[in-house]
Write a protein that holds these residues in place. Sequence first.
Motif, PDB file in Angstrom:
ATOM      1  N   HIS A 162      14.663  -0.586   2.115  1.00 50.56           N
ATOM      2  CA  HIS A 162      13.654  -0.734   2.874  1.00 50.56           C
ATOM      3  C   HIS A 162      13.425  -1.510   3.573  1.00 50.56           C
ATOM      4  N   PRO A 221       7.262   6.737   4.665  1.00 51.32           N
ATOM      5  CA  PRO A 221       6.483   6.968   3.676  1.00 51.32           C
ATOM      6  C   PRO A 221       5.319   7.713   4.251  1.00 51.32           C
ATOM      7  N   TYR A 223       0.956   9.052   2.855  1.00 52.42           N
ATOM      8  CA  TYR A 223       0.077   8.356   2.166  1.00 52.42           C
ATOM      9  C   TYR A 223      -1.052   9.292   1.901  1.00 52.42           C
ATOM     10  N   HIS A 227      -3.011   4.806   3.909  1.00 53.25           N
ATOM     11  CA  HIS A 227      -2.426   3.290   3.592  1.00 53.25           C
ATOM     12  C   HIS A 227      -3.245   2.467   3.200  1.00 53.25           C
ATOM     13  N   THR A 257       6.055  10.669  -0.339  1.00 54.68           N
ATOM     14  CA  THR A 257       4.613  10.543  -0.525  1.00 54.68           C
ATOM     15  C   THR A 257       4.716   9.031  -1.346  1.00 54.68           C
ATOM     16  N   GLN A 258       3.806   8.260  -1.023  1.00 52.83           N
ATOM     17  CA  GLN A 258       3.335   7.000  -1.672  1.00 52.83           C
ATOM     18  C   GLN A 258       2.436   7.424  -2.994  1.00 52.83           C
ATOM     19  N   GLY A 285       6.530  11.110  -4.382  1.00 49.25           N
ATOM     20  CA  GLY A 285       6.595   9.841  -5.215  1.00 49.25           C
ATOM     21  C   GLY A 285       5.768   9.997  -6.632  1.00 49.25           C
ATOM     22  N   THR A 302      -1.608  -1.634  -4.892  1.00 52.98           N
ATOM     23  CA  THR A 302      -1.587  -0.381  -4.116  1.00 52.98           C
ATOM     24  C   THR A 302      -3.218  -0.062  -3.869  1.00 52.98           C
ATOM     25  N   TYR A 352       8.799   5.742  -8.934  1.00 52.54           N
ATOM     26  CA  TYR A 352       8.613   4.269  -8.468  1.00 52.54           C
ATOM     27  C   TYR A 352       8.605   3.579  -9.653  1.00 52.54           C
TER      28      TYR A 352
END
Length: 384
Positions: A162, A221, A223, A227, A257-258, A285, A302, A352
């Motif tokens: 990253h 990414p 969201y 964000h 996707t986060q 994700g 997050t 993750y």
Amino acid sequence: MSRSRNAALLPPLLRNVTPFAVQNRVYRHNKRNQLTERTDRVSMHSLEANAMRSFAGDASQGLIEPCFRYTPEQVANAGEQPYVSDVVLSKVERREFFYGIEITAQSNGKLTCVDFNSFLPILPSFISIVWLPHYWNVTPLERVETLQMIRHLEPYIPAMPHFSVYKQTKKRINEFLSLNFKNLLAVRGDKRDDNQFYLYGYQLIEHARRVRKEHISIAVPGYPQGHVSLDKGKIDMDQNIAFLKIKVDKGADFIITQMCYSAELIIKYVQAARDAGIVTPIMVGVVVPESLQAYKLMEKITKIKLPRKKLAELKKIEKDDAKVRKFFVHSALSTILKVLDAKLDVYGFQFYTMNRFGAVHDVLRKLRKRGILKETPPDACEDA
């Protein structure tokens, strides 16, 4: 323009590609097929899982000894690995379930250890390592611990660093690109500084594509809940998709996707992306906290929470660690199954891990038991 390959075999949702783009993707694929040299870096990187090192202060400024243990097959096949975007597109073309893992470089002051043997019989298709805010001033840049770890990983598995624009100068961005990593997850970062060269992730994507052209795979990414810098009280899906489309138009090869605990919201987000004309492959994700403490830590970082109904379920069992872990395993599995059932041509999932792999293994076992995660026939990997 992204560097993904010929889209002729893509599922229906992903076939909207111009002839010019197809020609360029074929050219880039054929050009890379000419690469026959393999790197000779096996012996010095075959590290044992118990080789963990503890560092005082900022370990990233010195040389590190990463803590990875590779499978016999990874060691035997060590050498030039494919671009992550090629792996992703190849899996999507075959409508084959696959997964990746994300880690951070350290846990509690010690380097993160990964024993790839524990993922057998089916390894992750790639690994990515998170960029942390304090890396911005580590010099020289190649001493950043995540980048050192990526270098050690590269001969054995597609590896993606990253990189955030936070506090980065133009010179330092170019320095990163000059290191010639094959893959990049381009992010804005959770923080901003008035003096940084770029303020947004799409600017980094555009810059990287201009400098490295087709010789870099760029992930971005996505969201579903916006964000971390945005107000989480109200989700503006149109705005979220508009931001995503800018990144894709600037040269992103695929989307991850986060964090989001709502399968319904993830599905809505992916469908909205498709409706907006985004045909880029999308991975989803998934997070599987192993404890209530881990969940609360991720929520703090997050600002992403469980849906109200799931929070109520968790509240009832929060004092029973075994039940909490089982709850999150079931939640992650349910999300994956719902996304697959939605038939959105999403086949890849990024875990993750938070450097904890037990609950992830639980999910993977359940997917194998259902026949969803299965070994790829050897002849299916020839064009990966």
